[in-house]
Enzyme design. Structure first.
Site, PDB file in Angstrom:
ATOM      1  N   GLU A  46       0.836  -1.194   0.000  1.00 18.02           N
ATOM      2  CA  GLU A  46       0.000   0.000   0.000  1.00 18.02           C
ATOM      3  C   GLU A  46       0.875   1.250   0.000  1.00 18.02           C
ATOM      4  O   GLU A  46       2.077   1.172   0.302  1.00 18.02           O
ATOM      5  CB  GLU A  46      -0.914   0.004   1.236  1.00 18.02           C
ATOM      6  CG  GLU A  46      -1.898  -1.153   1.252  1.00 18.02           C
ATOM      7  CD  GLU A  46      -2.843  -1.123   2.447  1.00 18.02           C
ATOM      8  OE1 GLU A  46      -3.663  -2.043   2.548  1.00 18.02           O
ATOM      9  OE2 GLU A  46      -2.743  -0.182   3.268  1.00 18.02           O
ATOM     10  N   ASN A  67       7.086 -16.584  -0.251  1.00 18.03           N
ATOM     11  CA  ASN A  67       8.254 -17.472  -0.253  1.00 18.03           C
ATOM     12  C   ASN A  67       8.525 -17.979  -1.665  1.00 18.03           C
ATOM     13  O   ASN A  67       9.661 -17.942  -2.146  1.00 18.03           O
ATOM     14  CB  ASN A  67       8.032 -18.650   0.699  1.00 18.03           C
ATOM     15  CG  ASN A  67       8.163 -18.264   2.152  1.00 18.03           C
ATOM     16  OD1 ASN A  67       8.854 -17.313   2.494  1.00 18.03           O
ATOM     17  ND2 ASN A  67       7.496 -18.995   3.018  1.00 18.03           N
ATOM     18  N   GLY A  68       7.483 -18.460  -2.327  1.00 14.67           N
ATOM     19  CA  GLY A  68       7.647 -18.917  -3.705  1.00 14.67           C
ATOM     20  C   GLY A  68       7.904 -17.775  -4.662  1.00 14.67           C
ATOM     21  O   GLY A  68       8.700 -17.891  -5.600  1.00 14.67           O
ATOM     22  N   ARG A 121       9.447 -15.019  -4.099  1.00 13.56           N
ATOM     23  CA  ARG A 121      10.842 -14.578  -3.976  1.00 13.56           C
ATOM     24  C   ARG A 121      11.783 -15.477  -4.762  1.00 13.56           C
ATOM     25  O   ARG A 121      12.751 -15.005  -5.369  1.00 13.56           O
ATOM     26  CB  ARG A 121      11.225 -14.510  -2.496  1.00 13.56           C
ATOM     27  CG  ARG A 121      10.591 -13.344  -1.788  1.00 13.56           C
ATOM     28  CD  ARG A 121      10.601 -13.440  -0.281  1.00 13.56           C
ATOM     29  NE  ARG A 121       9.945 -12.257   0.283  1.00 13.56           N
ATOM     30  CZ  ARG A 121       9.486 -12.159   1.519  1.00 13.56           C
ATOM     31  NH1 ARG A 121       9.619 -13.186   2.358  1.00 13.56           N
ATOM     32  NH2 ARG A 121       8.889 -11.061   1.933  1.00 13.56           N
ATOM     33  N   GLN A 163      29.285  -2.433 -18.712  1.00 13.55           N
ATOM     34  CA  GLN A 163      30.613  -1.804 -18.711  1.00 13.55           C
ATOM     35  C   GLN A 163      31.542  -2.473 -19.727  1.00 13.55           C
ATOM     36  O   GLN A 163      32.305  -1.797 -20.424  1.00 13.55           O
ATOM     37  CB  GLN A 163      31.221  -1.881 -17.308  1.00 13.55           C
ATOM     38  CG  GLN A 163      32.504  -1.092 -17.131  1.00 13.55           C
ATOM     39  CD  GLN A 163      32.271   0.411 -17.113  1.00 13.55           C
ATOM     40  OE1 GLN A 163      31.147   0.863 -16.899  1.00 13.55           O
ATOM     41  NE2 GLN A 163      33.317   1.187 -17.375  1.00 13.55           N
ATOM     42  N   GLY A 222      30.577   1.983 -24.652  1.00 13.05           N
ATOM     43  CA  GLY A 222      29.478   2.845 -25.069  1.00 13.05           C
ATOM     44  C   GLY A 222      28.329   2.087 -25.706  1.00 13.05           C
ATOM     45  O   GLY A 222      27.168   2.503 -25.607  1.00 13.05           O
ATOM     46  N   GLU A 282       8.778  -8.045  -4.050  1.00 18.15           N
ATOM     47  CA  GLU A 282       8.624  -9.288  -3.283  1.00 18.15           C
ATOM     48  C   GLU A 282       9.349  -9.210  -1.933  1.00 18.15           C
ATOM     49  O   GLU A 282       9.808 -10.200  -1.386  1.00 18.15           O
ATOM     50  CB  GLU A 282       9.129 -10.513  -4.074  1.00 18.15           C
ATOM     51  CG  GLU A 282       8.614 -10.649  -5.506  1.00 18.15           C
ATOM     52  CD  GLU A 282       7.134 -10.972  -5.580  1.00 18.15           C
ATOM     53  OE1 GLU A 282       6.361 -10.386  -4.808  1.00 18.15           O
ATOM     54  OE2 GLU A 282       6.746 -11.801  -6.406  1.00 18.15           O
TER      55      GLU A 282
END
Length: 387
Positions: free
Chosen positions: A132, A244-245, A247, A341, A345, A368
């Site tokens: 929220e 949990n899943g 993540r 990197q 460029g 998450e």
């Protein structure tokens, strides 16, 4: 691909191969254009569902024969491979599958029959609504309320940073039915056409542009009591178990994005010459590549360990999932940044695709559960065990 398939079973190798073919054909060629155009490819998501990727963890039974019934160990493989094509779309698929798992795990037979077949086919998309505007990392402090009124609940509040919002038809919403703290929270299934539900404008974001992110606004949304998922007061537990899943899914997506960035770097350095020799022959650059590959392998091992722990119901699974999410998302982003990197460029140019991977993977360290919260979860486990 070989780095991702070490130690897999024959079934998992076949699963990885099919998923990689899909990512190469349907995701990778369009990823940059989707990002630039902010296009959410619903047709491609439904093609993914045709491979069983809309209901990865959903049981394939009489109620929903389309469920794939796969393990978390299978899932982290799937999402890593998908993310080599596009981390943004792979990330949304992880969230959609979290919604499907929550309904499959905590819903009754009527709820499973109502929503799971269309979620698995991805004719219906799912979104997860916990965060929220004033309750991000402190999810237990959420203010959205669900007030019981006879045989109904009336929901009022605002959810922030909701992936898929507006396009999704099914929203798992956490709302307060009781007092302060986690014990006063319940879970509800809200549908897009429910009166009183609306959405904020599409957020302008650094990355993840191939999927919409919007506020979900609940203004007196009246739901019959059979829209509550699980028992009253179980919402926070349901939300955390889903995360949990989730993540692990986001951790796996970071691995896939990082692996793609490493692969692109190898190709670029092999083709590019400086001072009369290919850049790939420079030992200093070889050492950088070696470090990137080593760190991805270490992160992958931790993600798979956490997935196996979650599959077998290990008491330490939540802590391992937090470790894996923190380490893999930091690693994937770091590898992608170093890949940019190495491209010099050219890495900064859109057409090479590296800068998109960097932008997409940056948010994985936030969503998450921020990586600071992951450290808190791990630390609480350590200090609690020591007391």
């Amino acid at each position: 691909m070989s780095a991702m398939t070490t130690g897999l079973t024959e079934e998992q190798l076949a699963l990885a191969g099919t998923t990689l073919d899909f990512a190469r054909e349907h995701l990778a060629p369009h990823a940059v254009a989707w990002d630039q155009d902010k296009h959410f490819p619903l047709d491609v998501l439904r093609k993914a569902a045709g491979l069983g990727l809309g209901g990865v963890y959903v049981r394939g039974d009489d109620i929903n024969a389309a469920g794939s019934g796969l393990t978390r160990a299978d899932g982290v493989l799937i999402f890593e491979v998908l993310a080599t094509g596009c981390p943004s779309i792979a990330g949304y698929l992880s969230i959609h599958n979290m919604v499907g798992w929550m309904i499959d795990r905590y819903g009754d037979e009527a709820q499973r029959a109502r929503w799971l077949p269309r979620l698995c086919s991805m004719d219906t998309l799912g979104s997860y609504c916990l965060t929220e505007p004033g309750a991000g990392s402190d999810a237990a402090a959420l203010r959205t309320r669900a007030v019981r009124d006879g045989d109904s609940y009336v929901l009022t509040g605002v959810k922030q940073f909701i992936s898929g919002a507006g396009a999704a038809e099914v929203y798992i919403v956490m709302a307060r039915t009781g007092g302060e703290g986690p014990g006063g929270i319940s879970a509800f299934v809200v549908e897009r056409d429910d009166p009183g539900l609306s959405f904020g404008p599409d957020e302008k974001k650094m990355g993840w542009n191939a999927q919409p992110t919007r506020q979900v606004v609940l203004d007196g949304v009246r739901l019959p009591a059979d829209r509550r998922l699980g028992a009253e007061g179980d919402g926070f537990r349901i939300a955390m178990n889903g995360l949990n899943g989730g993540r692990l899914g986001i951790a796996a997506c970071s691995l896939g994005g990082g692996q793609n960035a490493l692969h692109r770097s190898l190709e670029y350095l092999a083709d590019r010459e400086a001072f009369g020799a290919p850049l790939l022959d420079a030992q200093a650059l070889q050492f950088r590549l070696a470090d990137m590959a080593t760190e991805l392998a270490a992160a992958r091992a931790l993600v798979r360990q956490a997935a196996e722990a979650l599959d077998r119901g290990d008491p330490q699974a939540a802590q391992l999932c937090a470790m894996a999410k923190r380490f893999a998302t930091d690693t994937g982003y770091s590898v992608a940044d170093r890949a940019l990197q190495l491209h010099g460029g050219y890495g900064y140019l859109t057409e090479y695709g590296i800068e998109k991977i960097v932008r997409d993977l940056r948010v994985h360290r936030i969503l998450e559960g921020t990586n600071e919260i992951m450290r808190l979860i791990v630390a609480r486990g350590l200090t609690g065990a020591a007391r």
